[in-house]
Design a protein around this motif. Sequence first.
Motif, short mmCIF file in Angstrom:
data_model
loop_
_atom_site.label_atom_id
_atom_site.label_comp_id
_atom_site.label_asym_id
_atom_site.label_seq_id
_atom_site.Cartn_x
_atom_site.Cartn_y
_atom_site.Cartn_z
N ALA A 91 0.81 -1.21 0.00
CA ALA A 91 0.00 0.00 0.00
C ALA A 91 0.85 1.27 0.00
CB ALA A 91 -0.92 0.00 1.22
N GLY A 92 2.19 1.11 0.04
CA GLY A 92 3.07 2.26 0.04
C GLY A 92 3.38 2.80 1.43
N THR A 93 2.93 2.10 2.46
CA THR A 93 3.20 2.51 3.84
C THR A 93 4.62 2.10 4.23
OG1 THR A 93 0.87 2.15 4.36
CG2 THR A 93 2.40 2.31 6.23
N ILE A 94 5.36 3.01 4.85
CA ILE A 94 6.72 2.70 5.30
C ILE A 94 6.65 1.71 6.46
CG2 ILE A 94 8.82 3.64 6.35
CD1 ILE A 94 8.23 6.26 4.79
N VAL A 95 7.34 0.58 6.29
CA VAL A 95 7.31 -0.47 7.31
C VAL A 95 8.69 -0.76 7.91
CG1 VAL A 95 5.23 -1.56 6.41
CG2 VAL A 95 7.48 -2.30 5.57
N GLY A 96 9.73 -0.12 7.37
CA GLY A 96 11.06 -0.37 7.91
C GLY A 96 12.15 0.15 7.00
N VAL A 97 13.33 -0.36 7.26
CA VAL A 97 14.52 0.05 6.51
C VAL A 97 15.31 -1.20 6.15
CG1 VAL A 97 16.73 1.32 6.64
CG2 VAL A 97 14.69 2.25 7.75
N VAL A 98 15.84 -1.22 4.94
CA VAL A 98 16.78 -2.25 4.53
C VAL A 98 18.14 -1.58 4.40
CG1 VAL A 98 17.46 -3.85 2.71
CG2 VAL A 98 15.05 -3.55 3.26
N GLY A 99 19.13 -2.18 5.04
CA GLY A 99 20.49 -1.69 4.93
C GLY A 99 21.31 -2.66 4.11
N VAL A 100 21.90 -2.18 3.04
CA VAL A 100 22.79 -2.98 2.20
C VAL A 100 24.15 -2.33 2.28
CG1 VAL A 100 23.26 -3.84 -0.13
CG2 VAL A 100 20.89 -3.57 0.65
N GLY A 101 25.15 -3.13 2.61
CA GLY A 101 26.45 -2.53 2.85
C GLY A 101 27.61 -3.23 2.19
N GLN A 102 28.77 -2.76 2.56
CA GLN A 102 30.05 -3.32 2.13
C GLN A 102 30.97 -3.27 3.33
OE1 GLN A 102 31.89 -1.06 -1.01
NE2 GLN A 102 33.77 -2.21 -0.91
N ASP A 103 31.59 -4.39 3.65
CA ASP A 103 32.53 -4.44 4.76
C ASP A 103 33.81 -3.72 4.32
OD1 ASP A 103 34.25 -5.00 6.85
OD2 ASP A 103 34.02 -7.17 6.72
N ILE A 104 34.09 -2.58 4.95
CA ILE A 104 35.27 -1.79 4.59
C ILE A 104 36.31 -1.78 5.71
CG2 ILE A 104 34.06 -0.34 2.90
CD1 ILE A 104 33.96 1.86 5.09
N THR A 105 36.20 -2.71 6.63
CA THR A 105 37.11 -2.78 7.77
C THR A 105 38.56 -2.85 7.31
OG1 THR A 105 35.39 -3.94 9.00
CG2 THR A 105 37.62 -3.99 9.92
N ALA A 106 38.87 -3.78 6.40
CA ALA A 106 40.25 -3.96 5.95
C ALA A 106 40.77 -2.73 5.21
CB ALA A 106 40.36 -5.20 5.06
N ILE A 107 39.91 -2.10 4.42
CA ILE A 107 40.30 -0.90 3.68
C ILE A 107 40.67 0.22 4.68
CG2 ILE A 107 39.45 0.94 2.17
CD1 ILE A 107 37.67 -1.26 0.85
N ASN A 108 39.83 0.40 5.70
CA ASN A 108 40.11 1.44 6.69
C ASN A 108 41.38 1.16 7.47
OD1 ASN A 108 37.85 2.81 5.92
ND2 ASN A 108 36.64 2.32 7.71
N GLN A 109 41.62 -0.11 7.80
CA GLN A 109 42.84 -0.47 8.51
C GLN A 109 44.07 -0.19 7.66
OE1 GLN A 109 41.88 -4.54 9.52
NE2 GLN A 109 40.96 -3.96 11.48
N SER A 110 43.99 -0.49 6.37
CA SER A 110 45.11 -0.23 5.45
C SER A 110 45.39 1.25 5.34
CB SER A 110 44.82 -0.81 4.06
OG SER A 110 44.73 -2.20 4.10
N GLN A 111 44.32 2.04 5.23
CA GLN A 111 44.49 3.50 5.12
C GLN A 111 45.10 4.07 6.41
OE1 GLN A 111 40.57 4.84 3.99
NE2 GLN A 111 41.04 4.66 1.82
N ALA A 112 44.67 3.56 7.55
CA ALA A 112 45.21 4.03 8.82
C ALA A 112 46.70 3.69 8.92
CB ALA A 112 44.44 3.41 9.98
N GLU A 113 47.07 2.50 8.47
CA GLU A 113 48.47 2.08 8.51
C GLU A 113 49.31 2.95 7.56
OE1 GLU A 113 51.91 0.04 9.56
OE2 GLU A 113 49.98 0.19 10.54
N LEU A 114 48.80 3.25 6.37
CA LEU A 114 49.53 4.11 5.44
C LEU A 114 49.72 5.50 6.03
CD1 LEU A 114 47.92 3.17 2.00
CD2 LEU A 114 50.29 2.79 2.73
N THR A 115 48.70 6.01 6.68
CA THR A 115 48.78 7.33 7.31
C THR A 115 49.83 7.31 8.43
OG1 THR A 115 46.47 7.75 6.79
CG2 THR A 115 47.47 9.13 8.49
N ARG A 116 49.83 6.23 9.20
CA ARG A 116 50.77 6.12 10.33
C ARG A 116 52.20 6.06 9.83
NH1 ARG A 116 53.72 2.72 12.95
NH2 ARG A 116 53.21 0.91 11.68
N VAL A 117 52.43 5.34 8.74
CA VAL A 117 53.78 5.14 8.21
C VAL A 117 54.28 6.39 7.49
CG1 VAL A 117 55.16 3.79 6.56
CG2 VAL A 117 53.53 2.65 8.05
N ALA A 118 53.36 7.12 6.85
CA ALA A 118 53.73 8.27 6.00
C ALA A 118 54.31 9.42 6.80
CB ALA A 118 52.53 8.75 5.23
#
Length: 118
Positions: A91-118
């Motif tokens: 009927a078009g009534t809002i009943v909730g939210v669907v979250g679709v994601g991407q696990d970016i944990t490893a990407i963030n860890q790599s970026q943090a390590e590059l920042t730390r080393v640089a």
Amino acid sequence: ANAPIFGIGAHGRVNEWNRKMAAITGFSKDEVFGKDLVDEYISDEFRESVRQVLDDALHGQQTDNYQVPLFTKHGDRVEVLLNATTRVDAAGTIVGVVGVGQDITAINQSQAELTRVA
């Protein structure tokens, strides 16, 4: 699905949790089903902002590429880049939210390590 996907109802309680969400968090669908996503699985400093994104989606305003930190069963933190989409019934009534994601944990860890080393 390779993407972590979760769903919440109108009151913020988990009603969908796919295998990828279970794999990255360590929590099974049975463990999270019916629990408040924000209160149970989001760290304190991000609860307000994550709740706002989900509340916006519950009011028809979708958010793309929002970084959400989740706690794993073992207390570790994983980062998911999330698209929060409004879920409506026939009927078009809002009943909730669907979250679709991407696990970016490893990407963030790599970026943090590059920042730390640089």
